[in-house]
Design an enzyme around this catalytic site. Structure first.
Site, PDB file in Angstrom:
ATOM      1  N   ASP A  21       0.834  -1.336   0.103  1.00  0.00           N
ATOM      2  CA  ASP A  21      -0.013   0.030  -0.099  1.00  0.00           C
ATOM      3  C   ASP A  21       0.901   1.281   0.012  1.00  0.00           C
ATOM      4  O   ASP A  21       2.155   1.340   0.303  1.00  0.00           O
ATOM      5  CB  ASP A  21      -1.034  -0.016   1.126  1.00  0.00           C
ATOM      6  CG  ASP A  21      -0.066   0.191   2.636  1.00  0.00           C
ATOM      7  OD1 ASP A  21      -0.310   0.803   3.437  1.00  0.00           O
ATOM      8  OD2 ASP A  21       0.872  -0.629   2.592  1.00  0.00           O
ATOM      9  N   GLU A  22       0.227   2.351  -0.208  1.00  0.00           N
ATOM     10  CA  GLU A  22       0.701   3.632  -0.211  1.00  0.00           C
ATOM     11  C   GLU A  22       2.307   3.731  -0.694  1.00  0.00           C
ATOM     12  O   GLU A  22       3.120   4.260   0.113  1.00  0.00           O
ATOM     13  CB  GLU A  22       0.641   4.235   1.145  1.00  0.00           C
ATOM     14  CG  GLU A  22      -0.887   4.329   1.525  1.00  0.00           C
ATOM     15  CD  GLU A  22      -0.890   4.808   3.115  1.00  0.00           C
ATOM     16  OE1 GLU A  22      -1.763   5.572   3.287  1.00  0.00           O
ATOM     17  OE2 GLU A  22      -0.425   4.211   3.988  1.00  0.00           O
TER      18      GLU A  22
END
Lengths: 526, 482
Positions: A322-323
């Site tokens: 993620d991210e």
């Protein structure tokens, strides 16, 4: 009339100190509101009542409770392996559970000093017999995504029977049994005759704890699944302890080793793992995500995940994904050169994809399945069909659920259950009201939602506030994932959850209050 | 992001001599002494007007002697071998009063000078000495090898506001005595000096009255277990006194009294009219009230009835020689109150609270501020910063008006709070308010506050207090009070 008024003022004499006087919110509601900034949304004060399902949490699939009561004598009552059970005294998991649940049922009262007189015939429950039906009880196994957790509980005189195919169902049934026992006004342990058939709606019902933002001492983890570690490290022994502790409770432990983002702390101990960022032509001194262009990165990851897959017995590893912030990659000239060579142009999502695919291959070769955060799917990374995608981004998560399941992927829902996002008031209700399958999609798609997770990210959480922040709010998620879809009555849930919370206090868990009120046995942990 | 920057700032670099709340004047000089907690002594200077036998300070010496061991790590400077040993701290109090209670006019100023052989703490009153002892305890630090040190420091300190309070609500949830006592301890660490005990309210009446035992017998959640006996109350008052904390109890009327009813039917038959005033239905439906309203010429204006009640009550309290604090509605509704009444400003939806403070002080009344400091209103993130940035005197008004603001209170209402979550919810967030009320108006730098408050939070952990984290990070000694 005037004299009466003077008499009425006498209590004033008692006031020790200064008197505070509140004003009437004159034209307003019937209810007393506490002197605090008025809530724009008037919080409806729930009326605490008695639920027909007592204090059961989560609510079983099918439940019949009869008015006939049976008594349990702590000195005589036993939890035992029943006749024909494929598990016996050699099953450590059940032996441990018997001891634990005996303590939960009888432990918090001073029953030791009670007399041992026999109870009138026809009214005593002597045993709960636990009978495992399947030839392979799975007693020495670790729980998996496909573990059978169903059970049947029959409470009648003189012996109650708990049947389950596997030990996992027995654990769930023991918990329910312990919730059926209560103390009457005279302090006797009582249970109503009942018939229960139960199984979970969703197979994956998880809690996420974040031990990076704040180190959580082992006891804190174990309390919520002391030896305090002065160096803020979990040793292999610590990890094994958590895994075994969880197994005995039928809980899987899925580790997450998130990359290529969220890896700043990895770079401190592993040279050249992270991408060095550039300011123009010179290194800036800071680092970005894992460096995807070096072979050394993948050698490292191979060794790391080989170790992880042997330390953690669960069939799945969470790989994160993620991210990922592309800024640093964009600044690094070697990365730019690599992108050109690979024909990625300036599409860094392709570089991310490249990295993740290599990691997925590494993990697959260890014979583990993997779970990833939704970005891995969103950015079009080629993932194996049996990947589990975890949906966490709050905005329009129902749309995401549609997309992920339409593409044929199994999914876990976390987005509406970020328990670290605290707010004033009874937010458990909004967690409870989530219906995971309320998204546009056909039956086949809905079947791909295997469950969900309540997440307690650690930016503002450590051992000082973990337990009250998790419980009983996470319990709302627990029922949503276990009980039937039509168990949605908030009023009934409130009545049961208040009691369930008091039960947690009795068991030594510092679960915070839902609203105004009290428990007979307040928390004594201080 | 900004928060990350703050975290990076924190790592390992707390200035020595960091005290929370920030004292008015701090001057550090080169030089320090080694401190041996086992051998260090607190004592009375010969010049002191109070000496051994003064319970407030005798007890404080014991307490702070034990707290020395909880001193925390600091960034070490160059180590010099053979540093002198800190010998003792002598306390000199100017006024000979020791057995009284702190009050609104108590002088809490102190001067503290620490040096190699002798440290001297001088103050006007014993209350100032207590503040100085707390500061002293925060000056002691340890290096990486565990050695205790005290830097040469000179401090002149006094509170900006005289009323620095904390409200606890023991009606929505019963709080066991140990939770109240622990809160008093941490209040003292933060130099709070008023405990506002909102002891009873609608949901429960835990105060065990000697004259009216039925009030708690019928009104407490469980009269056997969820009550405060007179002994409990005495204990709280004395425990607070020994920490220089006033106890102001609140018996809120005429509203917020549903729990009074069950225990006092005889009272109710006549006075129930008053106790149930807030209930519109009761009001409308009660023919006696209707008749009374007509008789008094109030018409349908129930605010007049409320006013009537409150004025009677205030007269009664005055007749006992007590002053009173009232929530702002009493002022807002035009009730006639004595000029020395203190108005407690709490509402946020009747326009900005600054305007209310302006109105109250313009009318000549003293004001207490709570509106921006409702700690029960939790939200995601570092909300301590919002509390910290409140400037109580930022309202339109003259200098005389500003002088009428005597302080404020952090409020922890109890709807969602009991012993399971009280401490982490209170601390260190309430610390932000403690500093705003004690320290100089110019102490406003958020980054510096973050570093000091995060460090102070670790101090609280070492002292066994379950204070929650401000943000990502760690303390050397994590909470282990399981």
């Amino acid at each position: 009339m005037m004299q009466g008024q003077r008499r009425a003022m006498e209590p004033a004499r008692l006031f020790l100190g200064l008197l505070a006087v509140s004003a009437a919110l004159a034209a307003s509601s019937l209810h007393q509101r506490p002197p605090q900034p008025e809530l724009l949304l008037e919080e409806e004060e729930p009326e605490l009542g008695e639920s027909p399902s007592g204090s059961l949490w989560p609510l079983p699939r099918s439940l019949r409770i009869l008015p006939d009561q049976l008594q349990l004598a702590p000195t005589r009552f036993q939890l035992v392996h029943g006749p024909g059970s494929t598990a016996g005294p050699g099953c450590a998991l059940l032996q441990d559970a018997f001891r634990r649940y005996y303590e939960y049922i009888f432990g918090y009262s001073k029953w030791q000093n009670r007399g041992q007189r026999p109870l009138p015939t026809g009214t005593e429950l002597f045993q709960l017999q636990v009978i495992i039906g399947s030839k392979d009880s799975e007693c020495d196994n670790y729980p998996t995504i496909s573990s059978n957790e169903a059970y049947q509980l029959s409470v009648t005189e003189p012996v109650a029977v708990l049947r389950a195919e596997k030990v996992w169902g027995a654990l769930r049934g023991l918990e329910t049994f312990s919730q059926l026992v209560y103390e009457d006004d005279y302090g006797s342990f009582v249970i109503n005759e009942s018939e229960i058939t139960d199984y979970p709606r969703f197979a994956h019902r998880g809690i996420l704890l974040d031990t990076s933002r704040h180190f959580l001492p082992l006891k804190s983890i174990l309390t919520n699944l002391g030896s305090y570690s002065y160096d803020h490290i979990y040793t292999p022994t610590d990890v094994r302890l958590v895994i075994d502790y969880a197994r005995l409770r039928g809980i899987r432990v899925i580790p997450e080793f998130d990359s290529p983002g969220h890896t700043q702390s990895w770079g401190k101990g592993q040279k050249d793992l992270l991408t060095p960022c550039f300011n123009g032509e010179h290194r800036s001194g800071s680092y970005g995500p894992v460096n995807p262009i070096l072979n050394t990165t993948y050698h490292f990851m191979t060794d790391l995940f080989k170790e992880i897959s042997s330390v953690f017995p669960d069939a799945y590893i969470h790989l994160g994904g993620d991210e990922v912030d592309f800024t640093c990659w964009k600044s690094n000239p070697d990365v730019t050169e690599f992108m050109k060579q690979q024909g990625f142009g300036i599409d860094y999502a392709k570089l991310e994809s490249y990295y993740i695919q290599k990691i997925l291959d590494i993990v697959s070769s260890t014979n583990k399945g993997y779970i990833v955060w939704q970005e891995v799917f969103d950015t079009g990374v080629k993932i194996k069909p049996d990947t589990i995608v975890e949906v966490w981004i709050g905005t329009s998560y129902t749309t995401e659920l549609s997309r992920v399941t339409r593409a044929g992927f199994t999914t876990i829902l976390a987005a509406p259950w970020y328990l670290d996002y605290i707010s004033y008031g009874q937010d458990w209700k909004k967690y409870y009201s989530v219906e995971p399958l309320n998204f546009p999609g056909c039956e086949k798609q809905k079947k791909l939602v295997i469950g969900g997770e309540a997440c307690l990210w650690g930016e503002f959480v450590d051992a000082t506030n973990l337990t009250p922040r998790l419980w009983p709010r996470a319990s709302a998620v627990g029922e949503r994932l276990w009980s039937s879809k039509n168990v949605t009555n908030i009023g009934d849930a409130y009545n049961r959850l208040v009691k369930h919370r008091c039960r947690m206090l009795r068991r030594g868990i510092a679960a915070e209050p839902l609203f105004v009120g009290y428990c007979d046995h307040e928390y004594r942990g201080l | 992001m900004a928060e990350l920057a703050l975290v990076l700032l924190l790592v390992g670099l707390v200035p020595t001599g960091a005290v929370w709340p920030q004292p008015q004047l701090v001057r550090e000089s080169p030089g320090r002494c080694r401190l041996s907690p086992g051998r260090f002594r607190f004592g009375y200077a010969r010049s002191s007007a109070v000496g051994p036998g003064c319970a407030v300070l005798d007890q404080a010496f014991r307490r702070y002697w034990r707290l020395l061991r909880d001193a925390g790590p600091r960034a070490p400077e160059d180590t010099r071998p053979w540093e002198p040993l800190c010998a003792e701290l002598l306390v000199s109090v100017a006024t000979p009063h020791c057995d009284g209670f702190p009050n609104m006019d108590s002088v809490e100023s102190y001067k503290l000078s620490t040096s190699e052989d002798l440290s001297l703490l001088s103050s006007e009153s014993v209350w100032g000495a207590l503040r100085g002892l707390e500061t002293f305890s925060q000056l002691v630090w340890r290096d990486e090898d565990g050695m205790f040190y005290l830097n040469k420091t000179d401090i002149v300190d006094f509170p900006r506001f005289a009323h620095r309070g904390l409200l606890l609500d023991t009606s929505r949830h019963y709080l066991p005595l140990r939770a109240i006592l622990e809160t008093l301890d941490v209040m003292a660490y933060n130099k709070f000096n008023v405990f506002h005990w909102h002891i009873v309210d609608d949901p429960s009446f835990p105060y065990e009255s000697a004259a009216f035992p039925e009030l708690s017998r019928k009104g407490a959640y469980n009269p056997a277990t969820h009550v405060y006996t007179l002994n409990d109350v005495k204990l709280v008052i004395e425990y607070a006194r020994l920490r220089g904390i006033r106890v102001i109890s609140e018996f809120d009327t005429p509203g917020h009294t549903l729990s009074w009813g069950p225990g006092h039917w005889t009272l109710c038959s006549v006075a129930c009219d008053f106790i149930l005033l807030l209930s519109l239905a009761c009001r409308r439906s009660n023919p006696e009230i209707q008749a009374f309203m007509q008789q008094m010429g109030f018409g349908q204006d129930y605010a007049k009835l409320e006013s009537f009640y409150i004025q009677r009550l205030l007269d009664i309290i005055s007749s006992y020689g007590k002053g009173y604090v009232v929530w702002q509605e009493v002022f807002d509704n035009g009730v006639k109150v004595k000029p020395d009444t203190i108005i407690h400003v709490w509402r946020e939806n009747a326009g900005p609270y600054q305007q209310e403070v302006a109105r109250v002080t313009k009318a000549g009344y003293r004001a207490l501020l709570s509106a921006p400091w409702y700690l029960n209103r939790i939200s995601y993130g570092q909300d301590w910063q919002t509390a910290y940035q409140v400037e109580p005197l930022e309202f339109e008004g003259s200098l005389e008006q500003k002088e009428l603001v005597i302080g404020g209170e952090a409020c922890m209402w109890g709807e969602y709070v009991d012993v399971t979550n009280l401490t982490p919810r209170l601390w260190p967030r309430a610390g932000a308010i403690a500093e705003r009320l004690w320290s100089n108006k110019t102490v406003t730098d958020l980054q510096d506050a973050y570093i000091r408050l995060a460090d102070f939070r670790c101090t609280l952990l070492r002292r066994g207090i379950q204070a929650q984290p401000l943000f990502t990070g760690y303390c050397d000694a994590e909470y282990s009070g399981f």
